[in-house]
Every structure is written in structure tokens, then in C-alpha cells.
Design a protein around this motif. Structure first.
Motif, PDB file in Angstrom:
ATOM      1  N   PHE A 357      44.749  49.214  36.885  1.00 39.43           N
ATOM      2  CA  PHE A 357      44.929  47.839  36.405  1.00 39.43           C
ATOM      3  C   PHE A 357      45.745  47.800  35.125  1.00 39.43           C
ATOM      4  N   PHE A 358      45.341  48.617  34.142  1.00 41.59           N
ATOM      5  CA  PHE A 358      46.033  48.570  32.846  1.00 41.59           C
ATOM      6  C   PHE A 358      47.412  49.223  32.916  1.00 41.59           C
ATOM      7  N   THR A 359      47.572  50.209  33.783  1.00 42.13           N
ATOM      8  CA  THR A 359      48.887  50.847  33.929  1.00 42.13           C
ATOM      9  C   THR A 359      49.896  49.875  34.550  1.00 42.13           C
ATOM     10  N   LEU A 360      49.447  49.134  35.580  1.00 37.59           N
ATOM     11  CA  LEU A 360      50.333  48.170  36.241  1.00 37.59           C
ATOM     12  C   LEU A 360      50.504  46.891  35.432  1.00 37.59           C
ATOM     13  N   ASN A 361      49.559  46.672  34.459  1.00 38.23           N
ATOM     14  CA  ASN A 361      49.626  45.500  33.571  1.00 38.23           C
ATOM     15  C   ASN A 361      49.757  44.199  34.376  1.00 38.23           C
ATOM     16  N   THR A 362      48.826  44.025  35.349  1.00 37.96           N
ATOM     17  CA  THR A 362      48.875  42.838  36.213  1.00 37.96           C
ATOM     18  C   THR A 362      48.470  41.557  35.482  1.00 37.96           C
ATOM     19  N   ASN A 363      47.706  41.704  34.379  1.00 37.34           N
ATOM     20  CA  ASN A 363      47.349  40.554  33.543  1.00 37.34           C
ATOM     21  C   ASN A 363      46.542  39.503  34.314  1.00 37.34           C
ATOM     22  N   SER A 364      45.723  39.948  35.272  1.00 40.38           N
ATOM     23  CA  SER A 364      44.887  39.032  36.041  1.00 40.38           C
ATOM     24  C   SER A 364      43.472  39.054  35.478  1.00 40.38           C
ATOM     25  N   PHE A 365      43.061  37.960  34.853  1.00 42.62           N
ATOM     26  CA  PHE A 365      41.723  37.851  34.271  1.00 42.62           C
ATOM     27  C   PHE A 365      40.665  38.008  35.362  1.00 42.62           C
ATOM     28  N   THR A 366      40.914  37.383  36.531  1.00 43.94           N
ATOM     29  CA  THR A 366      39.945  37.432  37.628  1.00 43.94           C
ATOM     30  C   THR A 366      39.758  38.860  38.142  1.00 43.94           C
ATOM     31  N   MET A 367      40.865  39.568  38.350  1.00 44.37           N
ATOM     32  CA  MET A 367      40.782  40.934  38.857  1.00 44.37           C
ATOM     33  C   MET A 367      40.050  41.843  37.868  1.00 44.37           C
ATOM     34  N   LEU A 368      40.370  41.720  36.584  1.00 37.96           N
ATOM     35  CA  LEU A 368      39.706  42.558  35.585  1.00 37.96           C
ATOM     36  C   LEU A 368      38.217  42.229  35.512  1.00 37.96           C
ATOM     37  N   SER A 369      37.874  40.947  35.651  1.00 38.11           N
ATOM     38  CA  SER A 369      36.461  40.553  35.646  1.00 38.11           C
ATOM     39  C   SER A 369      35.705  41.225  36.791  1.00 38.11           C
TER      40      SER A 369
END
Length: 462
Positions: A357-369
Motif C-alpha cells: 500500500f505505502f510503496t504504491l502510494n494509492t492514497n486510499s483512506f478506505t483501503m488503508l482502513s
């Protein structure tokens, strides 16, 4: 032992469980609330990266040094008395933390705060062993205790994110320490009026020499691990690390000679599940706090998340923890260590998801949650029952010392996690940046979790 009149009253036992659980609530709260607020504290005190690590490590060092000692002091002077003394010290030092103006003042107060937590925590665990002699009831009580710790982690992460952003007459980060006062004072009054006292065992000598040697050993281990990287590993840090190994050897020999009056009854290590469980504790808790340290720093300093956003995100992890811990209380008596092994598997998979997630830097709040929630379910499947698995064969008469050993190793492991994966994270940041540092530090944590899983595999079946 507890007076018989108390043991026959279920309501009294449950009330006592609630009172003593304030110890784990506050001690866990002050780990998680500080983790999320570290960048704000660093700014407010004009501290360095080493100061940041010390804010965590010195709290844990004070905790680790005095846990075994506190367990024996509870045997010697009475557990109610030591619980109240520990809570009082915790409240006073929390107030000092809230008004600190320099990193030195903060770190001195954090050490005292950890000492206060150390004095009260073994008493609470031993009270549970004594108040709930039936194994099934004890598992439920320890599960409630673990769930309270999980609730504290949620509240800590939320408040650690929100309070520093508040515009108040007092800097918001100071409030994260001052909120301990009303909870702690209430617990002191309740303990004084309602908590049953245990019978002091003053026929035994207190092992002050053992306390001294153990204190030296832990200090020589933790301080160079924290300061070594920042100072370029000067000779004194290397000498202290070597000396810590020497003093550990001296401590073990001294404890074997002392026998019945020893700080740690070495006969505890004859129990196979206790020995293997302690190894699992070592590897697991090296991950526990370093995870929050490196994620909080990455999110806020590396990726620009606000402290409120980081705090809210970590709440999803805490919710997952509480839900899983409630289910694990029911499942562990049926499926045993397989519940914990499943939890470790979930944690490993979700840490890999963190890296992607952090490597791709998708910046999706929902996905990180979702990722954080899933990671929390793994933690909740492991942590509440790890204590039960480790202490299940220990006689009630040795519960105080055993719980002190367990929690000492737990806090030492957390400090090692902050110093080793955390120190590695800070070192690589200076070389190549935040994302490579996060990838390496999190990969180390994945390796530690795999070692935890192996230890759980080797645990004897119930």
C-alpha cells in the motif's frame, strides 16, 4: 492468599477485576496515545529522533526494570498497598509529563511513569489469578482484562491523533498526559475503599541484590540501543552491550544461589509452556510497539497525514483488535493455540499488504482502513490469550513472580522493538528515504512474527 470471605463473593471478584484493570488500561493507553502524538511532542519540545525513541523506551525501561521487583514487593508488603502506591506515582508523573518543557524533563517523567505502571501491573495480574481460581473463569477474566487493554489502545490512538490538533490554552499534546489524572485518582479511591488486601509474606527475605543486578543489566542493554545509532556507535555503547550480557549471566547465577528468597524463582523455567511462551512474548512484542512507531512517523512526517487522520486510521486497527479479542476468548478454550497461530498468519499477510500500500502510494483512506482493521483482528487473536497460554501451568502461589517475569520480558521486548526495527527505520530514512526505511523495518517485523508463530507451534497442547 486472599481472605476467604472475598473469594466466596462473585460480585466482589468482578468489582475487584474492574478496579485492577485500570492498571492495564492506563499503562496501555499511555503507550498508544504517545505513539500517535510523537511528531507533535517532538515539535513542542524541540527534540531529536533519539529523544522520540527515549520517550517510548524510558517508559518501557522503567516498566521493565521494576516489574519483577514489584511482584515480589506485592508478596512482601501486600498487593493492595503496592497497587495504590504504583497508581499514585503514575498519576504524579503523568502530571509532570504534561508540564515538561524540555526532552530531559519529559524523559525523566516518562521513566517515573513507567515505574508507576510497573508497581501496579503485576498486582492486577496476580489478583486475577487469586480471585478466579477456576481455570475456565480465569480464562474469561484474563480475556476481559485483555479486551480492556484493547479498548485502551483504541482510545489511545484516537486521542493521540485528535488532542494535538485541538486549539486550547494548553498545547494539545500536553493533554494526552493530563487526562490520566481523573482516571487514576478515581482508581486510587476505589482501590482504597473496595479492593481486598492480600496477606503479606514477610517471612521471606527481599532480594535487593537481585534488583540491583537486574536494573544494571536492563539499563546497559537499552541505553546503547537507543543512543548508539544517533551517536555513531561509540566505544562506550558497545562496551555496555557486552556488559549487559555479562550482568545477565551474573544475575542468573545469583538467582540460582538464592533459591527460595530469589527475586525470580528459577524453578518456573521447568515448565515447558512457560519457557516457550516467553520466547513467543519476546518476538511478538518486539513487533507490537515498533509497528505503531514506524507507521505513525511514516504517515505524519513522511506522507503528510494530519495527526487526527492518523489517529482515526489507527482506531480501525483497535476496533479489529477488540472484536477479535472477544471472539478469541470463546475460541481459545475450544481450539487452543490454533487461534493464536491464525492471528499470527493474519498479521503477516496484512503487514505485506502495508508494504504494498505505502510503496504504491494509492492514497486510499478506505483501503488503508481495511488493512489496519484486518491487522487488528490478527493482534486481537493473539494478545489476550498469550498471557493465558504462558502461565497456564504455573501454580497460583507463583503467579506474582511469573506474571512479573512475563511482563518484564514483554516491556523489554517492546523497548527492543523500538530500538532495533525502530532504530533501523530511522537510520535508513537518513540514507534513502521513508518508503525504503518502512519496507526494511516492516520486513524485519514480519520475520519476528514468523518466529512467534514457530514458538506457538512448539507450545504443548492443552
Amino acid at each position: 492468599m486472599l481472605k476467604a470471605s472475598y473469594l466466596t463473593q462473585r460480585n466482589s471478584a468482578l468489582l475487584s477485576l474492574i478496579i485492577v484493570s485500570t492498571a492495564v488500561f492506563l499503562s496501555v493507553l499511555d503507550i498508544f496515545i504517545v505513539n500517535v502524538a510523537l511528531p507533535s511532542i517532538k515539535t513542542g519540545l524541540h527534540g531529536s529522533d533519539a529523544d522520540l525513541q527515549l520517550i517510548i523506551a524510558l517508559y518501557l525501561l522503567g516498566h521493565a526494570i521494576f516489574l519483577v521487583t514489584a511482584g515480589r514487593l506485592g508478596d512482601y508488603y501486600g498487593r493492595k498497598r503496592m497497587f495504590i502506591i504504583g497508581m499514585t506515582l503514575f498519576v504524579i508523573s503523568s502530571c509532570y509529563c504534561g508540564f515538561a518543557n524540555t526532552p530531559l524533563q519529559m524523559n525523566a517523567a516518562r521513566f517515573l511513569q513507567g515505574t508507576g505502571a510497573a508497581l501496579m501491573l503485576p498486582q492486577s495480574i496476580t489478583y486475577i489469578q487469586l480471585l478466579f481460581p477456576d481455570p475456565q473463569q480465569r480464562i474469561k477474566a484474563l480475556g476481559i482484562y485483555g479486551s480492556i487493554a484493547g479498548t485502551a489502545s483504541i482510545i489511545g490512538q484516537l486521542l493521540g491523533g485528535i488532542l494535538p490538533d485541538l486549539h486550547t490554552p494548553i498545547a494539545g499534546w500536553r493533554l494526552i498526559f493530563l487526562i490520566n489524572l481523573p482516571i487514576g485518582i478515581t482508581a486510587i479511591i476505589a482501590a482504597w475503599k473496595m479492593l481486598p488486601e492480600t496477606n503479606p509474606e514477610k517471612d521471606k527475605k527481599f532480594d535487593w541484590m537481585g534488583v540491583f543486578i537486574l536494573t544494571i543489566t536492563l539499563c546497559f542493554l537499552i541505553f546503547p540501543l537507543v543512543y548508539g545509532r544517533e551517536l555513531g556507535w561509540p566505544a562506550w555503547t558497545q562496551l555496555l552491550l557486552v556488559a549487559s550480557i555479562v550482568f545477565l549471566f551474573i544475575f542468573v547465577k545469583q538467582q540460582l544461589k538464592k533459591s527460595a528468597d530469589a527475586l525470580i524463582d528459577m524453578r518456573l523455567f521447568r515448565f515447558k509452556d512457560f519457557k516457550i511462551g516467553l520466547l513467543a512474548v519476546l518476538f511478538y512484542f518486539m513487533v507490537q510497539d515498533s509497528y505503531f512507531l514506524i507507521n505513525a512517523i511514516l504517515m505524519q512526517t513522511g506522507l503528510g497525514y494530519s495527526s487526527s487522520a492518523a489517529g482515526i486510521l489507527f482506531v480501525f486497527q483497535g476496533i479489529g483488535y477488540v472484536i477479535a479479542s472477544i471472539w478469541s476468548i470463546r475460541l481459545v478454550p475450544i481450539y487452543g493455540k490454533r487461534v493464536l497461530q491464525t492471528g499470527i498468519g493474519i498479521m503477516v499477510i496484512t503487514l505485506i499488504a502495508h508494504i504494498f500500500f505505502f510503496t504504491l502510494n494509492t492514497n486510499s483512506f478506505t483501503m488503508l482502513s481495511i488493512i489496519l482493521f484486518a491487522y487488528g483482528t490478527g493482534c486481537g487473536s493473539v494478545l489476550p490469550s498469550l498471557l493465558t497460554m504462558t502461565l497456564k501451568s504455573i501454580p497460583v502461589g507463583n503467579a506474582g513472580t511469573a506474571s512479573g517475569v512475563f511482563t518484564t520480558l514483554q516491556q523489554t521486548a517492546i523497548a527492543l522493538g523500538v530500538c532495533i526495527p525502530g532504530g533501523l527505520f530511522f537510520y535508513i530514512i537518513q540514507q534513502t528515504g521513508y518508503i525504503p526505511a518502512y519496507q526494511v523495518a516492516t520486513s524485519v517485523n514480519i520475520g519476528l512474527l514468523l518466529l512467534t508463530g514457530y514458538c506457538l507451534y512448539k507450545l504443548p497442547e492443552a
